[in-house]
Design an enzyme around this catalytic site. Structure first.
Site, PDB file in Angstrom:
ATOM      1  N   GLU A 157       0.800  -1.239   0.000  1.00 48.67           N
ATOM      2  CA  GLU A 157       0.000   0.000   0.000  1.00 48.67           C
ATOM      3  C   GLU A 157       0.826   1.279   0.000  1.00 48.67           C
ATOM      4  OE1 GLU A 157      -3.347   0.216   2.552  1.00 48.67           O
ATOM      5  OE2 GLU A 157      -4.269  -1.573   1.703  1.00 48.67           O
ATOM      6  N   GLU A 190      -5.500  -8.215  -0.221  1.00 49.00           N
ATOM      7  CA  GLU A 190      -6.289  -7.936   0.988  1.00 49.00           C
ATOM      8  C   GLU A 190      -7.717  -7.607   0.586  1.00 49.00           C
ATOM      9  OE1 GLU A 190      -4.868  -4.898   3.709  1.00 49.00           O
ATOM     10  OE2 GLU A 190      -2.821  -5.654   3.547  1.00 49.00           O
TER      11      GLU A 190
HETATM   12  C1  BG6 Z   1      -5.043  -1.922   4.831  1.00 50.76           C
HETATM   13  C2  BG6 Z   1      -3.702  -2.296   5.442  1.00 50.76           C
HETATM   14  O1  BG6 Z   1      -4.968  -0.559   4.490  1.00 50.76           O
HETATM   15  O2  BG6 Z   1      -6.200  -2.021   5.574  1.00 50.76           O
HETATM   16  C3  BG6 Z   1      -3.843  -3.112   6.696  1.00 50.76           C
HETATM   17  O3  BG6 Z   1      -2.833  -2.908   4.526  1.00 50.76           O
HETATM   18  C4  BG6 Z   1      -4.907  -2.522   7.575  1.00 50.76           C
HETATM   19  O4  BG6 Z   1      -2.592  -3.156   7.354  1.00 50.76           O
HETATM   20  C5  BG6 Z   1      -6.264  -2.559   6.863  1.00 50.76           C
HETATM   21  O5  BG6 Z   1      -4.986  -3.189   8.778  1.00 50.76           O
HETATM   22  C6  BG6 Z   1      -7.337  -1.829   7.652  1.00 50.76           C
HETATM   23  O6  BG6 Z   1      -7.016  -0.477   7.740  1.00 50.76           O
HETATM   24  P1  BG6 Z   1      -7.250   0.442   9.017  1.00 50.76           P
HETATM   25  O7  BG6 Z   1      -6.696   1.781   8.629  1.00 50.76           O
HETATM   26  O8  BG6 Z   1      -8.715   0.507   9.267  1.00 50.76           O
HETATM   27  O9  BG6 Z   1      -6.497  -0.152  10.154  1.00 50.76           O
END
Ligand code: BG6
Length: 484
Positions: free
Chosen positions: A200, A389
């Site tokens: 990311e 993801e």
């Molecule tokens: C993604 C990341 O942006 O989303 C993860 O790669 C992260 O590491 C996940 O846990 C959820 O995002 P956030 O900002 O709600 O913790």
């Protein structure tokens, strides 16, 4: 049971819908092909985590500090005032956690390696004890029939690099990531066949170096921000080359990017074309330069005097061919329509009533997991995509009977997976899916306030309990299809 309120008028409406050739509930059973058809035989089901979010043990076995240690210990940066010092103690509980992965029936697990465990100062003297943790984890995964997918950089930059050269503000950090990649590839690719370089870029550069929201909390002006992003792209290219040079032949490598996901607001041919143009322009700073070997004219014109400085040699390194592209897909970021004026698309404003999940940023638009990979594959000729993801937070309260009935997460997954299957059925080359996340963890600026796991973690006792969504996902994986 037909509710009493379902009047003749309602039946009339349904009949009208049928006359228009649309599906009604009654004939839905015959058209479940999208939802219930099996995924391809070798489709790779997996789940994902990252080092700082789960490991804890931040001072053990010679680990150096990372920018997230510093940032989370800075008052006011994390919503609940917490840190990843303990996280969910995965460093010590990894064997139990591998058993949790196995119980889901998935074939793959995406985790990240903490750079400061391996090189406490970012460069120089390696710390073999730090790498040993990953040796133990990988061996445990393989012993349980789970394929390891390792990410080199999921945001925990060695603090020493931030202090010495300004982290991603310097191309020294790009070179350092390349050297770290070579060291890791040499030692792990006898068992790890797939490596994600960086996770990311679209988030950690903007949030960390532009808006001061994530570590290291800087608010750089546009020119320096664009330069930092360029250094990350260069780091990615150097890491790809390092894995090829130092890893076993056949090791596959690519990035995992939160693609700026553009969806046609209404899927007319003109709007689809507009979404393609938007996807290319809005991802020009990372995915575009990686996959095309150049910044688009639009990107350079928009940046003007703030455009990154680069050499042709750097562009060549950045565009070293990848074996796959990882796309992290959550919310639709932009709904677009066609425009006659340059750049050829309109970005539509979101109504405040647009629905979102438990995380406010996570707007619900299942079709994004159809459009983003379809458009990316088309504009950049990508042959292999992983959804690196996808997932959601949920309230995840424990019910009186001790269970967690996360029906909203199941709803979210069912709809997103259905759209992913639609893409695959149309030939979009999505080969695997990593559900974020295996278990609740330290969710960056939200601390322990947001839960994304299939397993609920009691952050005091560290007990892990499967949520209902774990059973849902296990069922999908077992039948290789979405149950109806
Ligand atoms: C993604 C990341 O942006 O989303 C993860 O790669 C992260 O590491 C996940 O846990 C959820 O995002 P956030 O900002 O709600 O913790």
């Amino acid at each position: 049971m037909v509710p009493a309120s379902l009047s003749r008028r309602s039946f009339g409406k349904l009949a009208g819908v049928a006359a228009l050739g649309l599906t009604t509930h009654a004939d839905a059973a015959e058209s479940t092909a999208v939802g219930s058809a099996p995924f391809p035989k070798d489709f790779l089901w997996g789940t994902a985590t990252s080092s700082y979010q789960i490991e804890g043990a931040v001072a053990e076995d010679g680990r150096g500090r990372s920018i997230w240690d510093t940032f989370s210990h800075t008052p006011g940066k994390i919503e609940d005032g917490s840190t990843g010092d303990r996280a969910v103690e995965h460093f010590h509980r990894y064997k139990d956690d591998v058993a949790l992965i196995k119980a889901l029936g998935v074939k793959a697990y995406r985790f990240s390696i903490a750079w400061p465990r391996v090189f406490p100062d970012g460069v120089g003297q390696p710390n073999p004890k730090g790498l040993d943790f990953y040796n133990r984890l990988i061996d445990e995964l393989l012993a349980n029939g789970i394929e390891p997918y390792a990410t080199l950089y999921h945001w925990d930059l060695p603090q020493a690099l931030q202090d010495r050269v300004g982290g991603w503000q310097s191309s020294d950090t790009s070179k350092a990531l390349g050297d770290y990649a070579a060291y890791v590839a040499e030692r792990l690719t006898d068992r790890v066949k797939n490596i994600f370089t960086v996770n990311e870029v679209g988030r950690f550069v903007n949030f960390g170096y532009g808006w001061g929201i994530d570590a290291p909390g800087l608010k750089l002006p546009a020119a320096q921000l664009n330069q930092a992003r360029h250094h990350v792209a260069l780091a990615h290219g150097l890491a790809v080359q390092a894995v090829r040079a130092s890893g076993r032949a056949g090791t596959r490598v690519g990035a995992a990017e939160n693609i700026a996901a553009c969806v046609p607001a209404i899927a007319t041919p003109e709007n689809i074309r507009a979404a393609e143009i938007a996807t290319r322009e809005l991802n020009a700073g990372f995915l575009g330069v990686v996959l095309e070997g150049k910044y688009t004219d639009g990107f350079l014109a928009y940046a003007g005097a703030d455009a990154p400085k680069f050499t042709p040699e750097e562009l060549k390194i950045i565009a070293t061919p990848n074996d796959f592209v990882g796309l992290n897909i959550y919310a639709p970021q932009f709904y677009v329509t066609a425009s006659d004026k340059a750049p050829g698309f309109h970005v539509l404003p979101f109504p405040t009533s647009f629905p979102h999940m438990n995380s406010e940023w996570l707007r619900i638009g299942p079709e994004v997991i159809y459009w983003a990979p379809r458009i990316a594959a088309k504009i950049w000729n990508i042959e292999t995509i992983y959804i690196s993801e996808n997932g959601t937070s949920s309230e995840d309260k424990i019910a009186a009977d001790g269970q967690v009935y996360d029906l909203d997460r199941i709803m979210f997954l069912r709809n997103y997976l259905t759209q992913m299957q639609r893409a695959i059925a149309e030939g979009v080359p999505i080969r695997g899916y990593f559900l974020w996340s295996l278990m609740d963890n330290f969710e960056w600026i939200f601390g322990y306030g947001k839960r994304f796991g299939l397993y609920r973690v009691d952050f005091e006792t560290q007990a892990r309990v499967p949520k209902l969504s774990a059973a849902f996902y296990r069922d999908v994986v077992a039948r290789n299809a979405i149950g109806v």
